[in-house]
Design a protein around this motif. Structure first.
Motif, short mmCIF file in Angstrom:
data_model
loop_
_atom_site.label_atom_id
_atom_site.label_comp_id
_atom_site.label_asym_id
_atom_site.label_seq_id
_atom_site.Cartn_x
_atom_site.Cartn_y
_atom_site.Cartn_z
N TYR A 62 -1.88 6.27 -4.69
CA TYR A 62 -1.75 6.15 -3.20
C TYR A 62 -3.38 5.66 -2.99
N ASP A 63 -3.20 4.73 -1.64
CA ASP A 63 -4.14 4.17 -0.78
C ASP A 63 -4.54 5.23 0.40
N MET A 84 0.86 -1.15 0.00
CA MET A 84 -0.15 0.00 -0.03
C MET A 84 0.84 1.10 -0.01
N ASN A 85 0.49 2.38 -0.79
CA ASN A 85 1.24 3.28 -0.87
C ASN A 85 0.47 4.62 0.08
N VAL A 86 1.36 5.13 0.89
CA VAL A 86 0.90 6.05 1.87
C VAL A 86 1.69 7.37 1.54
N ILE A 87 0.95 8.58 1.79
CA ILE A 87 1.55 9.92 1.57
C ILE A 87 1.27 10.63 2.73
N VAL A 88 2.36 11.26 3.18
CA VAL A 88 2.29 12.03 4.62
C VAL A 88 2.64 13.35 4.18
N GLU A 113 5.22 1.86 -0.27
CA GLU A 113 5.94 3.13 0.01
C GLU A 113 5.43 4.15 0.73
N VAL A 114 6.15 4.91 1.57
CA VAL A 114 5.63 6.16 2.16
C VAL A 114 6.47 7.37 1.33
N THR A 115 5.33 8.29 1.06
CA THR A 115 5.98 9.47 0.30
C THR A 115 5.75 10.46 1.17
N ALA A 116 6.69 11.44 1.69
CA ALA A 116 6.56 12.62 2.31
C ALA A 116 6.54 13.88 1.59
N ILE A 117 5.58 14.75 1.90
CA ILE A 117 5.43 15.84 1.17
C ILE A 117 5.06 17.08 1.86
N SER A 118 6.09 18.15 1.35
CA SER A 118 5.68 19.60 2.08
C SER A 118 5.75 20.75 1.28
N PHE A 119 4.99 21.76 1.59
CA PHE A 119 5.01 23.04 0.91
C PHE A 119 5.76 23.99 1.78
N GLY A 120 6.58 24.80 1.26
CA GLY A 120 7.30 25.98 1.81
C GLY A 120 8.73 26.14 1.30
N PRO A 121 9.27 27.11 1.93
CA PRO A 121 10.56 27.53 1.37
C PRO A 121 11.68 26.51 1.45
N GLU A 122 12.57 26.69 0.89
CA GLU A 122 14.02 26.11 0.90
C GLU A 122 14.28 25.11 1.89
N ARG A 123 14.24 25.55 3.29
CA ARG A 123 14.53 25.21 4.59
C ARG A 123 13.74 23.89 4.82
N VAL A 124 12.54 23.70 4.09
CA VAL A 124 11.84 22.61 4.31
C VAL A 124 12.59 21.35 3.91
N VAL A 173 4.66 4.63 8.16
CA VAL A 173 5.92 3.75 8.00
C VAL A 173 5.38 2.51 8.61
N GLN A 174 4.77 2.44 9.75
CA GLN A 174 4.32 1.30 10.38
C GLN A 174 3.43 0.49 9.46
N LEU A 175 2.42 1.24 8.67
CA LEU A 175 1.62 0.53 7.85
C LEU A 175 2.13 -0.23 6.46
N VAL A 176 3.39 0.67 6.01
CA VAL A 176 3.97 0.14 4.89
C VAL A 176 4.95 -1.01 5.38
N GLU A 177 5.48 -0.86 6.54
CA GLU A 177 6.28 -1.91 7.11
C GLU A 177 5.61 -3.38 7.08
N LYS A 178 4.41 -3.26 7.48
CA LYS A 178 3.57 -4.42 7.84
C LYS A 178 2.76 -5.09 6.24
N ASN A 179 2.33 -3.80 5.49
CA ASN A 179 1.77 -4.40 4.33
C ASN A 179 2.43 -4.25 2.95
#
Ligand SMILES: Cc1cc2nc3c(=O)[nH]c(=O)nc-3n(C[C@H](O)[C@H](O)[C@H](O)COP(=O)(O)OP(=O)(O)OC[C@H]3O[C@@H](n4cnc5c(N)ncnc54)[C@H](O)[C@@H]3O)c2cc1C
Ligand SMILES: Nc1ncnc2c1ncn2[C@@H]1O[C@H](COP(=O)(O)O)[C@@H](O)[C@H]1O
Lengths: 324, 261
Positions: free
Chosen positions: B111-112, B1-5, B56-67, B47-53
């Motif tokens: 994604y799921d 299962m693919n999870v987006i955070v 991939e986990v994709t992390a996504i963030s909106f913001g300036p360069e420091r993000v 991460v735990q959902l993906v480890e079990k099932n």
């Protein structure tokens, strides 16, 4: 302008206090303009009188046995349809779990500006609404302006604004927007949780919170008994919640609840910044701690330096005595 | 299962917040930024959902360069890849603008499940998750503190506490947006090896314009001014020799002076 102010109400058996606060605020902002209260659910028509008492000229109800169970998508569909058809100038929603998610979905669906967790509202000479809301857990507060004309929305933090009664009757009219499409989420059960939950933390006028100074869950009854004598709710520091002595819904602070009771009593709590931001707007703060250097004394109106295991029983007794 | 955070970078909660000279923003000099305290829980749940099932986990963030720094941290605590929606303009930190940009980036992905969390401890807003769900036309469950996969991974049973001491159980079919409450899963910390390995994982950068989003146009609110909350007047210690005397004096003060009893 001129389309009035709406409040999206909620309650259980009767309108919630948070809804009545929104209505009182709507009345104050509306002047001579119309205030309407929108109610969704089963049997909600019977709350109309109460809505009138706190300022509603009109109560718009979607009263339907099929709306017995709260469902975010259904609610958002109905509220968005109603707002879109009548285009009120301002829509106020209590900043509760249901109110906050509902307001967010409706605002996104209709592309409206939404100020959340608002603690004060005003209307300038230009007729524009402005909202004041905390940021950085209340370390600062900002005044926000809506960039666009049309309907504006705000969720209002409970227990901050004052109630004001009127003698309006709240004339009922029915709304019907048909049934929304199938939804992806379904409320399976709602259970009432046990101890100490009779008074809700965010609406309580008195809160007694315990910290790590209590040494263990077996001593928390000292906090419960004091809260009971005062008719207040029980809170806790994060240390206590992380240690599993109390459930997370009791946690006060930056990663818990923000509370604004008339009286907050902190027992065996050191006063870390993350705790302070959750309670520093209480009317009166009492701190009980055996360390005179504890940071909690810096925000306390009344500090009592002492061993909580002696102070709490004595305080509970004294309060009982002074009641009789 | 693919999870987006969806993760938000926030100043450390210990930070002293100073208002900048313009009276509308904060002074960011010397601020230490971290992964949002609530996002730690949603990220771990993902991460735990993906480890079990699997998946991939994709992390996504909106913001300036420091993000990017926060996204690298996510890669070190279990995300497989990261997407940065780059925008330097802090006036674009508006709930609907962020939700619109996130939705545009997420839509073409596979994604799921999508996670957000309770609120930014800086924005104090709690809006982006439900707005994102609306933009994607997905169901949403807010403030989830308990979570279990059901129906062979096609649905999630969510538990949450709401006002009045009530506990709700909500069953939601996937894909859906789930907003984590504190404590959903205990966060993990990155080891040095994880941090080294994270450097090899993909971190993709996009701009709102590339996603076809007019972020400035989506902004709905404008900060007119920023102030410090009123200071509390200094308090005092309750006097008295014995515990009983202090307690009597406290009750008297609460009744006669503060008038709260
Ligand atoms: C990201 C983040 C978010 C956080 N969010 C929160 C939050 O939302 N809420 C929160 O509360 N904390 C939060 N914290 C934790 C916070 O920093 C503190 O660790 C926590 O508030 C301390 O809890 P405490 O005061 O119960 O424990 P301690 O700091 O251990 O204090 C215990 C106090 O009890 C006193 N004491 C001990 N024995 C006695 C006695 N016999 N009689 C009287 N007094 C006694 C001691 O003098 C001491 O002052 C957060 C931290 C982080 C990093
Ligand atoms: N800039 C951002 N980038 C990615 N996700 C975000 C951003 N801002 C907020 N979120 C997500 O939305 C949640 C609620 O944020 P907020 O509405 O700002 O309180 C956060 O906990 C994140 O999960």
């Amino acid at each position: 302008m001129g389309n009035g102010i709406w409040v999206i109400g909620e309650g259980k058996g009767e309108l919630s206090r948070a809804t009545c606060e929104c209505l009182s605020e709507a009345r104050r902002l509306a002047g001579e303009e119309k205030v309407s209260c929108l109610l969704l659910g089963s049997g909600v028509s019977s709350w109309a009188g109460q809505a009138g008492k706190f300022g509603a000229d009109e109560v718009l109800v979607c009263d339907n046995a099929e709306l017995g169970k709260y469902n975010l998508e259904t609610w958002a569909h109905l509220v968005a349809a109603a707002v879109d058809s009548k285009k009120p100038d301002l829509v106020l929603v209590p900043a509760t779990t249901h109110g906050s998610e509902l307001a967010a979905r409706v605002a996104a669906r209709l592309g409206l500006g939404l100020a959340s967790e608002v603690v004060s509202l005003s209307r300038g000479d230009d007729g524009q609404f402005r909202a004041v809301r905390p940021m950085f857990a209340g370390k600062v507060r900002v005044t926000v302006r809506f960039k666009e004309n049309g309907t504006r929305m705000a969720t209002v933090r409970p227990n901050v604004l004052t109630l004001a009664e009127t003698n309006r009757s709240g004339a009922v009219s029915s709304l019907d927007f048909g049934k929304p499409e199938k939804t992806g989420a379904d409320m399976v059960s709602v259970e009432t949780r046990g101890e100490g939950s009779s008074v809700d933390l965010s609406e309580a006028s008195i809160v007694v919170s315990g910290g790590r100074g209590l040494k263990g869950p077996e001593n928390f009854h000292l906090v419960h008994t004091l809260a009971e004598v005062l008719g207040g709710a029980v809170g806790a520091s994060r240390m206590v919640v992380d240690a599993g002595w109390k459930e997370h819904s009791c946690q006060v602070g930056q990663t818990g609840r923000v509370v604004t009771p008339d009286l907050y009593i902190a027992v065996g709590i050191s006063g870390a910044i993350q705790h302070l931001v959750g309670m520093q707007n209480a009317g009166c703060i009492v701190a009980i701690n055996n360390n005179p250097e504890a940071a909690i004394f810096k925000v306390a109106d009344y500090g009592l330096v002492g061993d909580l295991f002696e102070v709490l029983p004595a305080l509970t007794e004294e309060l009982k005595r002074s009641r009789n | 299962m693919n999870v987006i955070v969806c993760v938000r970078q926030t100043p450390d909660t210990e930070s002293a917040i100073k208002i900048a000279a313009d009276g509308r923003t904060i002074n960011t000099d010397g601020l230490k930024y971290v992964l949002g305290p609530y996002d730690e829980y949603s990220h771990e749940a993902a991460v735990q959902l993906v480890e079990k099932n699997g998946g991939e986990v994709t992390a996504i963030s909106f913001g300036p360069e420091r993000v990017k720094e926060t996204l690298r941290n996510c890669l070190a605590i279990g995300a497989s890849r990261a997407v940065h929606i780059h925008d330097e303009d802090t006036s674009h930190d508006d709930a609907l603008a962020i939700a619109t940009a996130l939705a545009a980036a997420i839509k073409p992905m596979s994604y799921d499940l999508i996670f957000t969390s309770n609120k930014g401890t800086d924005s104090d807003r709690g809006l982006v998750g439900a707005m994102l769900a609306e933009r994607l036309g997905l169901p949403y469950v807010g403030l989830v503190s308990e979570l279990e996969l059901e129906d062979g991974g096609k649905a999630l049973m969510c538990g949450r506490d709401v006002e009045g001491g009530q506990r709700e159980k909500i069953k939601v079919t996937l894909p859906a947006v789930i907003c984590a409450q504190k404590g959903l899963r205990e966060p993990r910390y990155a080891s040095l090896m994880n941090i080294m390995q994270a450097k090899k994982k993909p971190l993709e950068t996009k701009t709102a314009a590339e996603l076809g989003v007019d972020t400035a146009g989506a902004v709905k609110l404008e900060v007119e001014k920023m102030e410090y909350p009123p200071q509390r007047p200094p308090g005092r210690l309750v006097e008295g020799g014995s515990v009983d005397e202090k307690v009597k004096e406290l009750v008297r003060l609460l009744k006669e002076e503060a008038k709260v009893l």
